[in-house]
Design a protein around this motif. Structure first.
Motif, short mmCIF file in Angstrom:
data_model
loop_
_atom_site.label_atom_id
_atom_site.label_comp_id
_atom_site.label_asym_id
_atom_site.label_seq_id
_atom_site.Cartn_x
_atom_site.Cartn_y
_atom_site.Cartn_z
N PRO A 276 36.64 -51.40 3.58
CA PRO A 276 35.23 -51.05 3.80
C PRO A 276 35.06 -49.56 4.06
O PRO A 276 35.96 -48.89 4.56
N PHE A 277 33.88 -49.07 3.73
CA PHE A 277 33.58 -47.65 3.94
C PHE A 277 32.29 -47.52 4.73
O PHE A 277 31.30 -48.22 4.46
N THR A 278 32.30 -46.61 5.70
CA THR A 278 31.13 -46.40 6.54
C THR A 278 30.83 -44.91 6.65
O THR A 278 31.74 -44.10 6.85
N ILE A 279 29.58 -44.56 6.51
CA ILE A 279 29.12 -43.20 6.72
C ILE A 279 28.69 -43.06 8.17
O ILE A 279 27.86 -43.84 8.64
N HIS A 280 29.25 -42.08 8.87
CA HIS A 280 28.91 -41.85 10.27
C HIS A 280 28.11 -40.56 10.41
O HIS A 280 28.16 -39.67 9.56
N TRP A 281 27.45 -40.44 11.56
CA TRP A 281 26.63 -39.27 11.87
C TRP A 281 27.43 -37.97 11.82
O TRP A 281 26.90 -36.92 11.44
N THR A 282 28.71 -38.01 12.15
CA THR A 282 29.52 -36.80 12.18
C THR A 282 29.87 -36.28 10.79
O THR A 282 30.33 -35.15 10.65
N THR A 327 27.01 -48.69 5.82
CA THR A 327 28.31 -49.29 5.48
C THR A 327 28.18 -50.22 4.30
O THR A 327 27.09 -50.76 4.03
N ASP A 328 29.28 -50.40 3.57
CA ASP A 328 29.33 -51.40 2.50
C ASP A 328 30.14 -52.63 2.91
O ASP A 328 30.43 -53.50 2.09
N TYR A 329 30.48 -52.72 4.19
CA TYR A 329 31.34 -53.80 4.69
C TYR A 329 30.66 -55.15 4.58
O TYR A 329 29.48 -55.31 4.93
#
Length: 380
Positions: A276-282, A327-329
């Motif tokens: 899975p891939f997640t985009i975070h604020w940082t 996220t695409d999880y």
């Protein structure tokens, strides 16, 4: 910014009760009450509020007053976070224009000072209004401001240190700069380790995790750090966490969480997605490849990963485009699992299972309210 030394205060453990640690309420009074109810918080227990009690949320002033009132009947210990200092900085410190621009204007009605100003009937239209506003607030809200001014920076208990942002060590903590203890970004990424537990908030725990996003407390049992900020108010899938400490020097820590989401029962199975891939604020810069009304196809600029994100999560345009955490999880789900649903979409539900956020494409039905645990004590 007014620089002060850290104020350190020792607190006892409740006799025969638990100690509950909650951070980053951010003026979300409904969630705080619901969390205390779910955790069965009673007069036998003690509650430590680990900073950022107010600001950014809908009811900062009401939350502050609620905690002050609750402390008359229950054991409550509150320490200061960086957000708790903002109102005091505006009332006491220099930098009127910067504070007005980045605090009052940016947060508007979600700021404690604006909520106070509204109740006091004091206009806040420009930095020139601040001298009169200060006089009005000091006169009208003396008990509330006195409470905020009296908050310590660090609380110590047998086997535990509580601080909003973090400390480099337990040596001479009273000599530390207070602001650096309150605003200490990425504390768990700094390599610190402690002889007994350091409990912190400030940095939402999802920012530390890779893969699937999770808002549950992050407990490093080797380095003795417990980070408990669940992203309440800041993130749509955030939650408010209560770290449950059963006694002095105990390491059998657990937690209770509340997220305000409606609960549904899953009817269909679903396998967990791989990698899975997640985009975070940082690291949230994206290139919008195809903008849609509900979802947009985006490329994450630093990794090249492509995923569909909710269009309402997008901010900025062109080279300056970025998105809220996405996220695409896909959650692993079995029929009968209970899911907290963050959003219903044409592509399925964005949901949470045991603190983990992901997508579920199956059918849902409303969960039986009887499945929820009965509270042991109601809070007004």
């Amino acid at each position: 910014m007014i620089r002060r030394k850290a104020a350190v205060q020792a607190i006892p453990f409740p006799e025969g009760g638990r100690l509950l640690a909650v951070s980053d309420v951010h003026g979300e009074l409904t969630w705080l009450k619901a969390l205390l109810e779910k955790a069965a918080f009673s007069r036998r227990d003690a509650l430590v509020l680990v900073g950022d009690l107010v600001e950014k949320g809908p009811e900062s002033l009401a939350t502050l007053r609620y905690v002050m009132e609750l402390s008359r009947t229950h054991t409550i210990h509150v320490l200061s976070g960086n957000c708790d200092q903002l109102a005091l900085e505006l009332l006491e410190g220099p930098g009127d224009r910067d504070l007005f621009r980045f605090y009052l204007r940016a947060w508007g009605e979600r700021s404690l000072v604006m909520q106070m100003a509204r109740e006091a009937g004091a206009p806040v239209e420009s930095p020139g209004d601040l001298p009169a506003l200060r006089r009005a607030l000091e006169a009208r809200f003396a008990p509330e401001l006195s409470f905020l001014r009296g908050l310590p920076t660090i609380l110590t208990a047998p086997g535990f240190v509580f601080v909003h942002g973090g400390v480099p060590s337990y040596d001479h903590m009273e000599e530390l700069d207070a602001w650096s203890c309150m605003k200490n970004d990425d504390f768990m990424g700094q390599g610190h380790a402690f002889p007994w537990y350091c409990v912190v908030g400030h940095w939402p725990v999802t920012l530390y995790r890779t893969g699937a996003p999770c808002s549950d407390p992050l407990i490093d049992r080797e380095r003795k750090i417990a980070s408990i900020d669940g992203g309440c108010v800041l993130k749509e899938d955030g939650q408010l966490n209560a770290l449950v400490i059963p006694g002095p020097w105990r390491e059998d820590l657990s937690w209770v969480s509340y997220d305000g989401c409606p609960v549904y029962r899953a009817l269909d199975p679903q396998e967990e997605s791989e990698a899975p891939f997640t985009i975070h604020w940082t690291d949230h810069a994206v290139e919008v490849l195809e903008r849609g009304e509900e979802f947009s196809l985006c490329r994450h600029r630093s990794t090249g990963r492509v995923l569909r994100v909710l269009t309402r999560y997008l901010r900025g345009e062109g080279e300056a485009a970025w998105c809220e955490d996405a996220t695409d999880y896909r959650l692993p789900v079995a029929p009968g699992d209970l899911l907290s649903v963050v959003a219903r979409t044409s592509r399925g539900a964005l949901a949470k299972k045991e603190g983990v956020t992901g997508w579920y494409a199956g059918r849902l039905e409303a969960a039986d309210p009887a499945c929820a645990p009965a509270p042991a004590e109601k809070f007004p």
